[in-house]
Each structure stands twice: as C-alpha cells, then as structure tokens.
Design a protein around this motif. Structure first.
Motif, short mmCIF file in Angstrom:
data_model
loop_
_atom_site.label_atom_id
_atom_site.label_comp_id
_atom_site.label_asym_id
_atom_site.label_seq_id
_atom_site.Cartn_x
_atom_site.Cartn_y
_atom_site.Cartn_z
N GLU A 38 49.71 42.23 48.02
CA GLU A 38 51.14 41.61 47.63
C GLU A 38 50.88 40.17 47.78
OE1 GLU A 38 54.48 41.85 45.95
OE2 GLU A 38 53.68 43.75 46.40
N GLY A 39 51.20 39.44 46.80
CA GLY A 39 51.38 38.06 47.09
C GLY A 39 50.27 37.31 47.04
N MET A 40 48.91 38.04 46.89
CA MET A 40 47.49 37.42 46.67
C MET A 40 47.29 36.88 45.30
SD MET A 40 44.92 39.43 48.71
CE MET A 40 45.09 39.60 50.71
N ASN A 41 46.83 35.63 44.93
CA ASN A 41 46.13 35.53 43.51
C ASN A 41 44.79 36.15 43.42
OD1 ASN A 41 43.82 34.01 44.34
ND2 ASN A 41 45.06 32.30 44.56
N ARG A 42 44.49 36.41 42.04
CA ARG A 42 43.30 37.30 41.69
C ARG A 42 42.27 36.88 42.64
NH1 ARG A 42 41.42 36.87 35.77
NH2 ARG A 42 40.22 34.99 36.67
N VAL A 43 41.80 35.57 42.65
CA VAL A 43 40.83 35.04 43.45
C VAL A 43 40.65 35.53 44.96
CG1 VAL A 43 39.46 33.03 44.50
CG2 VAL A 43 40.28 33.14 42.20
N LYS A 44 41.67 35.33 45.65
CA LYS A 44 42.07 36.02 47.11
C LYS A 44 41.64 37.38 46.97
CE LYS A 44 42.98 32.20 49.46
NZ LYS A 44 42.03 31.96 50.22
N LYS A 45 42.14 38.33 46.36
CA LYS A 45 42.02 39.52 46.04
C LYS A 45 40.52 39.96 45.96
CE LYS A 45 46.42 41.06 43.94
NZ LYS A 45 46.85 41.37 42.57
N GLN A 46 39.82 39.22 45.21
CA GLN A 46 38.19 39.34 44.91
C GLN A 46 37.59 39.00 46.14
OE1 GLN A 46 37.47 37.60 41.10
NE2 GLN A 46 38.36 39.25 40.08
N GLU A 74 51.64 47.67 40.99
CA GLU A 74 50.87 47.37 39.92
C GLU A 74 50.12 48.53 39.42
OE1 GLU A 74 50.35 42.56 41.07
OE2 GLU A 74 48.76 44.19 41.60
#
Length: 84
Positions: A38-46, A74
């Motif tokens: 939650e609240g993370m952009n795609r790069v941070k998630k990866q 999501e």
C-alpha cells in the motif's frame, strides 16, 4: 533452481499474504499480494521482492524475474477482471 525453491526463498524472507511463483530454468514470474505494498510505487514493490533473490541473481541461478505486486484490494480487482 526451480520455482518451488524461489517460492521458499521469498516465503522465508517476506511474510506475504499470498505468493505465486512459476517458471523454470532461470526465468520466473512472481505474483505477490500483501497490504505492505500500500502506497509503494512499482519500483519499491519490485525492490522488496528482488532483495531476497539478489544473491541468486548475482550467481546467475536466476536470470530473469517478472514481478507483479498487489495490495489485497488491487489483487481482488485484477482477479475479477481476469475472469471476464
């Protein structure tokens, strides 16, 4: 290395609600679901998913990883869209 080993590595390092790994040889697809995204952009998630796998990537046990990281909301939405 097989997909079960990749799944085990990720499960031991990250406490995710849901984790799916498929692939063979050195190419894998990861679907991760957890509220921590939650609240993370795609790069941070990866980056979160790549982190426990870096040793294996550097040794070339893993060559390519496709990552899809979802919050539970999501994931529920995307699963519904996939079933249409």
């Amino acid at each position: 290395m097989d997909s079960a080993k990749v799944q085990q590595i990720l499960e031991e390092a990250l406490q995710l609600e849901e984790l799916h790994v498929k692939g063979e040889g050195s190419h894998y697809e990861v679907v991760a679901v957890d509220a921590c995204f939650e609240g993370m952009n795609r790069v941070k998630k990866q980056q979160l998913i790549y982190s426990p796998l870096m040793e294996y990537i550097q040794r070339n046990d893993i060559h390519a990883v496709s990552i899809k990281a979802y919050t539970p909301q999501e994931w529920a939405r995307d699963k519904k869209l996939m079933s249409l």
